[in-house]
Write a protein that holds these residues in place. Structure first.
Motif, PDB file in Angstrom:
ATOM      1  N   GLY A   1       0.813  -1.205   0.000  1.00 54.91           N
ATOM      2  CA  GLY A   1       0.000   0.000   0.000  1.00 54.91           C
ATOM      3  C   GLY A   1       0.846   1.254   0.000  1.00 54.91           C
ATOM      4  N   GLN A   2       0.203   2.387   0.215  1.00 56.04           N
ATOM      5  CA  GLN A   2       0.850   3.679   0.088  1.00 56.04           C
ATOM      6  C   GLN A   2       1.374   4.255   1.389  1.00 56.04           C
ATOM      7  N   GLN A   3       0.722   3.970   2.484  1.00 58.99           N
ATOM      8  CA  GLN A   3       1.052   4.613   3.739  1.00 58.99           C
ATOM      9  C   GLN A   3       1.598   3.598   4.723  1.00 58.99           C
ATOM     10  N   ARG A   4       2.689   3.896   5.381  1.00 58.93           N
ATOM     11  CA  ARG A   4       3.270   2.968   6.337  1.00 58.93           C
ATOM     12  C   ARG A   4       2.712   3.237   7.734  1.00 58.93           C
ATOM     13  N   THR A   5       2.317   2.165   8.407  1.00 59.58           N
ATOM     14  CA  THR A   5       1.796   2.294   9.762  1.00 59.58           C
ATOM     15  C   THR A   5       2.688   1.507  10.709  1.00 59.58           C
ATOM     16  N   SER A   6       2.294   1.413  11.959  1.00 57.24           N
ATOM     17  CA  SER A   6       3.121   0.730  12.947  1.00 57.24           C
ATOM     18  C   SER A   6       2.991  -0.789  12.858  1.00 57.24           C
ATOM     19  N   PHE A   7       2.018  -1.306  12.112  1.00 55.73           N
ATOM     20  CA  PHE A   7       1.846  -2.747  11.993  1.00 55.73           C
ATOM     21  C   PHE A   7       2.852  -3.310  11.006  1.00 55.73           C
ATOM     22  N   CYS A   8       3.670  -4.255  11.454  1.00 58.92           N
ATOM     23  CA  CYS A   8       4.612  -4.954  10.597  1.00 58.92           C
ATOM     24  C   CYS A   8       4.408  -6.442  10.794  1.00 58.92           C
ATOM     25  N   ALA A   9       4.375  -7.183   9.708  1.00 59.02           N
ATOM     26  CA  ALA A   9       4.126  -8.616   9.787  1.00 59.02           C
ATOM     27  C   ALA A   9       5.354  -9.400   9.377  1.00 59.02           C
ATOM     28  N   GLU A  10       5.536 -10.529  10.005  1.00 59.31           N
ATOM     29  CA  GLU A  10       6.580 -11.495   9.663  1.00 59.31           C
ATOM     30  C   GLU A  10       5.892 -12.744   9.154  1.00 59.31           C
ATOM     31  N   LEU A  11       6.296 -13.231   7.970  1.00 69.17           N
ATOM     32  CA  LEU A  11       5.724 -14.447   7.400  1.00 69.17           C
ATOM     33  C   LEU A  11       6.757 -15.559   7.477  1.00 69.17           C
ATOM     34  N   ASP A  12       6.324 -16.725   7.916  1.00 68.26           N
ATOM     35  CA  ASP A  12       7.233 -17.858   7.998  1.00 68.26           C
ATOM     36  C   ASP A  12       6.423 -19.142   8.106  1.00 68.26           C
TER      37      ASP A  12
ATOM     38  N   ALA B   1       1.459 -15.610   9.717  1.00 64.73           N
ATOM     39  CA  ALA B   1       1.749 -14.170   9.686  1.00 64.73           C
ATOM     40  C   ALA B   1       1.604 -13.647  11.107  1.00 64.73           C
ATOM     41  N   CYS B   2       2.671 -13.082  11.643  1.00 65.53           N
ATOM     42  CA  CYS B   2       2.667 -12.576  13.019  1.00 65.53           C
ATOM     43  C   CYS B   2       2.993 -11.093  13.039  1.00 65.53           C
ATOM     44  N   ASP B   3       2.429 -10.394  13.998  1.00 66.60           N
ATOM     45  CA  ASP B   3       2.761  -8.988  14.231  1.00 66.60           C
ATOM     46  C   ASP B   3       4.112  -8.951  14.939  1.00 66.60           C
ATOM     47  N   LEU B   4       5.063  -8.216  14.369  1.00 67.69           N
ATOM     48  CA  LEU B   4       6.407  -8.173  14.942  1.00 67.69           C
ATOM     49  C   LEU B   4       6.459  -7.516  16.309  1.00 67.69           C
ATOM     50  N   LYS B   5       5.600  -6.540  16.533  1.00 68.57           N
ATOM     51  CA  LYS B   5       5.633  -5.807  17.800  1.00 68.57           C
ATOM     52  C   LYS B   5       4.977  -6.580  18.939  1.00 68.57           C
ATOM     53  N   SER B   6       3.759  -7.051  18.721  1.00 72.57           N
ATOM     54  CA  SER B   6       3.014  -7.718  19.795  1.00 72.57           C
ATOM     55  C   SER B   6       3.281  -9.216  19.864  1.00 72.57           C
ATOM     56  N   LYS B   7       3.851  -9.796  18.798  1.00 70.91           N
ATOM     57  CA  LYS B   7       4.130 -11.242  18.697  1.00 70.91           C
ATOM     58  C   LYS B   7       2.861 -12.084  18.599  1.00 70.91           C
ATOM     59  N   TYR B   8       1.729 -11.454  18.279  1.00 68.37           N
ATOM     60  CA  TYR B   8       0.484 -12.182  18.106  1.00 68.37           C
ATOM     61  C   TYR B   8       0.357 -12.691  16.674  1.00 68.37           C
ATOM     62  N   ILE B   9      -0.335 -13.817  16.511  1.00 68.10           N
ATOM     63  CA  ILE B   9      -0.595 -14.350  15.182  1.00 68.10           C
ATOM     64  C   ILE B   9      -1.724 -13.546  14.552  1.00 68.10           C
ATOM     65  N   CYS B  10      -1.494 -13.061  13.334  1.00 62.84           N
ATOM     66  CA  CYS B  10      -2.505 -12.283  12.614  1.00 62.84           C
ATOM     67  C   CYS B  10      -3.312 -13.149  11.659  1.00 62.84           C
ATOM     68  N   ASN B  11      -2.653 -14.141  11.067  1.00 63.00           N
ATOM     69  CA  ASN B  11      -3.307 -15.018  10.120  1.00 63.00           C
ATOM     70  C   ASN B  11      -2.503 -16.307  10.032  1.00 63.00           C
ATOM     71  N   VAL B  12      -3.172 -17.411   9.787  1.00 59.58           N
ATOM     72  CA  VAL B  12      -2.485 -18.703   9.691  1.00 59.58           C
ATOM     73  C   VAL B  12      -3.210 -19.580   8.679  1.00 59.58           C
ATOM     74  N   LEU B  13      -2.428 -20.329   7.894  1.00 59.53           N
ATOM     75  CA  LEU B  13      -2.976 -21.253   6.911  1.00 59.53           C
ATOM     76  C   LEU B  13      -2.282 -22.604   7.059  1.00 59.53           C
ATOM     77  N   PRO B  14      -3.027 -23.680   7.134  1.00 56.78           N
ATOM     78  CA  PRO B  14      -2.368 -24.993   7.150  1.00 56.78           C
ATOM     79  C   PRO B  14      -1.945 -25.365   5.734  1.00 56.78           C
ATOM     80  N   TYR B  15      -0.836 -26.082   5.619  1.00 59.20           N
ATOM     81  CA  TYR B  15      -0.419 -26.594   4.317  1.00 59.20           C
ATOM     82  C   TYR B  15      -1.029 -27.980   4.175  1.00 59.20           C
ATOM     83  N   LEU B  16      -1.948 -28.131   3.237  1.00 59.25           N
ATOM     84  CA  LEU B  16      -2.686 -29.380   3.065  1.00 59.25           C
ATOM     85  C   LEU B  16      -2.294 -30.109   1.789  1.00 59.25           C
ATOM     86  N   GLY B  17      -1.133 -29.802   1.248  1.00 59.37           N
ATOM     87  CA  GLY B  17      -0.708 -30.413  -0.001  1.00 59.37           C
ATOM     88  C   GLY B  17      -0.963 -29.469  -1.163  1.00 59.37           C
ATOM     89  N   LYS B  18      -0.896 -30.008  -2.364  1.00 56.91           N
ATOM     90  CA  LYS B  18      -1.075 -29.196  -3.564  1.00 56.91           C
ATOM     91  C   LYS B  18      -2.476 -28.594  -3.605  1.00 56.91           C
TER      92      LYS B  18
END
Length: 114
Positions: free
Chosen positions: A14-25, A55-72
């Protein structure tokens, strides 16, 4: 794109940066159950388990979104890389809201940066 020495890449959504930063792993939750989507990853301490994309919030360490890998995934277009599909699905609620995303080299691609 800014790449740090640990091979993580920051991409601004997006265009505007906010304090929310996500880490994907990925996260492997140990499991000995028998199922078709059980994963074996030799480099992990627990070799067998169910893999989740997180996907986790870097500041609060809370999970924002999660997807299981179920194969192809049959709904994924044939030309789209798995990593790109995972990033877009995990960050779907946050696209065009000025969020910064940090990923490792598995998720990094030129098409995602654009």
């Amino acid at each position: 794109i800014q790449t740090s020495t640990t091979h993580h890449t920051n991409v601004k959504l997006g265009q505007q940066r906010t304090s929310f930063c996500a880490e994907l792993d990925e996260q492997l939750f140990p499991s000995k159950t028998r199922c078709c989507f059980l994963q074996y990853i030799a480099t992990k301490p627990d070799k067998f388990g169910i893999k989740f994309w997180v996907a986790c919030d870097l500041k609060s360490k809370y999970i924002c979104n999660v997807l299981p890998y179920l194969g192809k995934d049959p709904s994924r277009p044939s030309g789209e890389r798995l990593s790109e599909s995972v990033v877009m699905r995990l960050m779907e609620p946050f696209v065009d809201k000025g969020r910064a995303v940090t990923t490792d080299n598995f998720f990094t691609s030129l098409s995602l940066a654009q």
